[in-house]
Design an enzyme around this catalytic site. Structure first.
Site, PDB file in Angstrom:
ATOM      1  N   ASP A   1      40.689  39.667  53.382  1.00  0.00           N
ATOM      2  CA  ASP A   1      40.697  39.660  51.979  1.00  0.00           C
ATOM      3  C   ASP A   1      40.698  37.912  51.673  1.00  0.00           C
ATOM      4  OD1 ASP A   1      42.861  38.660  53.055  1.00  0.00           O
ATOM      5  OD2 ASP A   1      43.993  40.036  51.857  1.00  0.00           O
TER       6      ASP A   1
ATOM      7  N   HIS B   1      34.810  36.073  58.688  1.00  0.00           N
ATOM      8  CA  HIS B   1      35.849  37.153  59.098  1.00  0.00           C
ATOM      9  C   HIS B   1      36.624  36.945  60.626  1.00  0.00           C
ATOM     10  CE1 HIS B   1      38.442  40.526  58.751  1.00  0.00           C
ATOM     11  NE2 HIS B   1      37.882  40.839  59.822  1.00  0.00           N
TER      12      HIS B   1
ATOM     13  N   CYS C   1      41.801  35.832  55.719  1.00  0.00           N
ATOM     14  CA  CYS C   1      41.819  36.306  57.206  1.00  0.00           C
ATOM     15  C   CYS C   1      41.997  35.437  58.353  1.00  0.00           C
ATOM     16  CB  CYS C   1      40.792  37.461  57.388  1.00  0.00           C
ATOM     17  SG  CYS C   1      39.170  36.657  57.401  1.00  0.00           S
TER      18      CYS C   1
END
Length: 275
Positions: free
Chosen positions: A49, A262, A52
């Site tokens: 979000d 991510h 991370c």
């Protein structure tokens, strides 16, 4: 609860689930995961979000913490927001968790609370001797959304403080690490005020950490962040260290990424088998 850090999963099972095809990208990812699986047995998926990178790094740092880092022991830690706000008026525009339009005093008080919380949590977890109990305490902490996001705000503010120190050191002719030049060579962050507006204020809202900000995070925590960058498999950037000339006494945390956006967490170090 939204799960911030999922339970462990066998790393190769995870890879097979995520990368089914036979495209060149999928093949490279599989090779990357295989290489990581020589060192780590499991992966824990981190909620993505835009926090991370902070989440994965902090989770790893806390789950292996055995003492409170020296920079958190400082008596002046709680006074930092007030001190910086008295020197730099523009910090009034610091954007706190989805809340805008606060009075200056409130910003300073709120960040002070976050810094005290970070110190308290780190101290409590580092005092737990058994690794499995420490892990459980981390799992518990990262289920508490209110506290978890407060810790990220504390980290972001400490990153701003580090950036200001580096910027001033450079201007005063002191030696600074190379990443510091790169940080302030961007059109969008030629000084700490722009860095705050265009980058730090966006983390967790509209953007995550860029490469150069991973260096800033590592420098702020005084941790070496080792990242397996799977899409760089078979190049010399497959395992990247932030900073790339780490201090010997800095602890190391390991993350894994497929795209530099991510980050997940590899866990369960494999015992090297002796032939």
């Amino acid at each position: 609860h939204k799960v911030s850090v999922a339970a462990e999963m066998d790393i190769m099972e995870y890879c097979i689930k995520e990368w089914r095809g036979n495209t060149p990208v999928a093949k490279r990812m599989k090779k990357g995961y295989e290489a990581v699986s020589q060192k780590f047995a499991f992966i824990r998926r981190v909620r993505g979000d835009n926090y991370c990178a902070l989440r994965a790094t902090l989770f790893q740092a806390l789950s292996q913490a055995t003492q409170l880092p020296s920079w958190l022991q400082s008596e002046d830690l709680a006074m930092l927001p007030e001190k910086l706000l008295s020197k730099y008026d523009w910090i009034k525009q610091w954007q706190l968790k989805q809340k805008q339009g606060r009075k200056t005093g409130e910003i300073s008080d709120e960040i002070k609370e976050y810094l005290i919380l970070l110190k308290k949590k780190w101290k409590n977890i580092s005092e737990i001797k058994a690794a499995n109990e420490r892990q459980e305490a981390c799992d518990e902490l990262f289920k508490n959304e209110e506290e978890e996001y407060s810790l990220y705000e504390a980290l972001k503010f400490l990153m701003l403080n580090t950036a200001i120190e580096l910027y001033n050191d450079d201007r005063n002719g002191r030696r600074v690490p190379v990443f510091s030049w790169l940080l302030f060579a961007r059109d969008t962050s030629s000084n700490p005020c722009q860095l705050m507006h265009n980058h730090l204020n966006q983390i967790g809202h509209s953007g995550g950490l860029e490469q150069v900000e991973m260096f800033l995070l590592a420098y702020t925590l005084r941790y070496t962040i080792q990242v397996y960058r799977l899409y760089k498999y078979s190049t010399d950037e497959f395992i990247t260290l932030y900073p790339n000339d780490p201090k010997e006494d800095w602890p190391v945390v390991t993350l894994i990424t497929e795209d530099d956006r991510h980050y997940n967490i590899p866990v369960g170090m494999c015992q090297e088998t002796v032939l």
